[in-house]
Scaffold this active site. Structure first.
Site, PDB file in Angstrom:
ATOM      1  N   HIS A  59      -9.781  -3.583   5.786  1.00 33.18           N
ATOM      2  CA  HIS A  59      -9.696  -2.187   5.189  1.00 33.18           C
ATOM      3  C   HIS A  59      -9.425  -2.073   4.011  1.00 33.18           C
ATOM      4  O   HIS A  59      -8.872  -3.262   3.343  1.00 33.18           O
ATOM      5  CB  HIS A  59      -8.926  -1.222   6.239  1.00 33.18           C
ATOM      6  CG  HIS A  59      -7.468  -1.750   6.039  1.00 33.18           C
ATOM      7  ND1 HIS A  59      -6.765  -3.019   6.528  1.00 33.18           N
ATOM      8  CD2 HIS A  59      -6.280  -1.126   5.414  1.00 33.18           C
ATOM      9  CE1 HIS A  59      -5.655  -3.010   6.291  1.00 33.18           C
ATOM     10  NE2 HIS A  59      -5.087  -1.856   5.303  1.00 33.18           N
ATOM     11  N   HIS A  61      -7.474   0.438   0.578  1.00 32.86           N
ATOM     12  CA  HIS A  61      -7.106   1.499   0.297  1.00 32.86           C
ATOM     13  C   HIS A  61      -7.240   2.033  -1.242  1.00 32.86           C
ATOM     14  O   HIS A  61      -7.269   0.983  -1.990  1.00 32.86           O
ATOM     15  CB  HIS A  61      -5.624   1.560   0.029  1.00 32.86           C
ATOM     16  CG  HIS A  61      -4.909   1.378   1.615  1.00 32.86           C
ATOM     17  ND1 HIS A  61      -4.812   2.318   2.803  1.00 32.86           N
ATOM     18  CD2 HIS A  61      -4.332   0.205   2.159  1.00 32.86           C
ATOM     19  CE1 HIS A  61      -4.411   1.975   3.705  1.00 32.86           C
ATOM     20  NE2 HIS A  61      -4.113   0.485   3.419  1.00 32.86           N
ATOM     21  N   TYR A 147      -6.738  -9.378  -4.666  1.00 34.20           N
ATOM     22  CA  TYR A 147      -7.770  -7.907  -4.538  1.00 34.20           C
ATOM     23  C   TYR A 147      -7.087  -6.798  -4.690  1.00 34.20           C
ATOM     24  O   TYR A 147      -6.875  -5.935  -3.950  1.00 34.20           O
ATOM     25  CB  TYR A 147      -8.621  -8.076  -3.212  1.00 34.20           C
ATOM     26  CG  TYR A 147      -9.041  -9.676  -2.983  1.00 34.20           C
ATOM     27  CD1 TYR A 147     -10.219  -9.952  -4.041  1.00 34.20           C
ATOM     28  CD2 TYR A 147      -8.703 -10.461  -1.897  1.00 34.20           C
ATOM     29  CE1 TYR A 147     -10.696 -11.108  -3.700  1.00 34.20           C
ATOM     30  CE2 TYR A 147      -9.464 -11.509  -1.706  1.00 34.20           C
ATOM     31  CZ  TYR A 147     -10.344 -11.993  -2.562  1.00 34.20           C
ATOM     32  OH  TYR A 147     -10.688 -13.338  -2.106  1.00 34.20           O
TER      33      TYR A 147
END
Length: 175
Positions: A59, A61, A147
């Protein structure tokens, strides 16, 4: 008839969570260059600023600020997901509803968005993003996760490399 508040704001700043369909995969970090290319290509056609981001295995954000007069984040996410997904062969087991809609089964259909209300809300969500790799056990310290926009914040002098190492997670309960 009740009045409902419109939760979109043209030119607004939004926090997003976008998930892979199969949360066991590591596709986002294994193919991070493809994801970055998809985001960059969409930004060229439909501009937006990325205020903060973190890409985790399954996932991501992001906090985006949209251009003045523009509230269409849904098209941007659809295009990013599509551009990223095109690079991969169809998933072997897709439900008929996904096949009918020509979806590859990589992404969850929906995403979570939150309109940022003020500077305090923005700062809390930026902290949440930067601490997320630690929360999920991918790094011991926020700076250790490659990342993440935390590295830009450190280069700009907004944060120090030891940010988030002193019990920071106790204040970050955003979900």
């Amino acid at each position: 008839m009740p009045q409902y508040r419109r939760w979109r704001q043209a030119g607004g700043t939004y926090f997003f969570t976008v998930n892979l369909q199969d949360r066991r995969q590591r596709l986002l970090v294994d193919q991070v260059d493809a994801l970055r290319a998809a985001v960059a290509a969409v930004k060229k056609v439909h501009p937006f600023d990325i205020d903060a981001s973190v890409i985790l295995p399954n996932h991501l954000h992001m906090i985006w600020t949209l251009p003045k007069g523009d509230d269409d984040f849904s098209t941007r996410w659809r295009l990013i997901k599509t551009r990223f997904s095109i690079r991969f062969s169809a998933a072997t087991s897709r439900r008929s509803s996904k096949q009918h809609k020509r979806e590859k089964g990589i992404w969850q259909r929906r995403f979570y968005e939150h309109l940022i209300r003020d500077d305090h809300d923005l700062n809390e969500h930026i902290d949440y993003i930067h601490f997320n790799p630690v929360k999920h056990g991918h790094a011991d310290r926020p700076v250790d996760w490659p990342y993440s926009s935390i590295h830009r914040f450190i280069r700009q002098g907004t944060l120090t490399a030891d940010w988030g190492t002193n019990g920071m997670d106790s204040n970050l309960d955003l979900g």
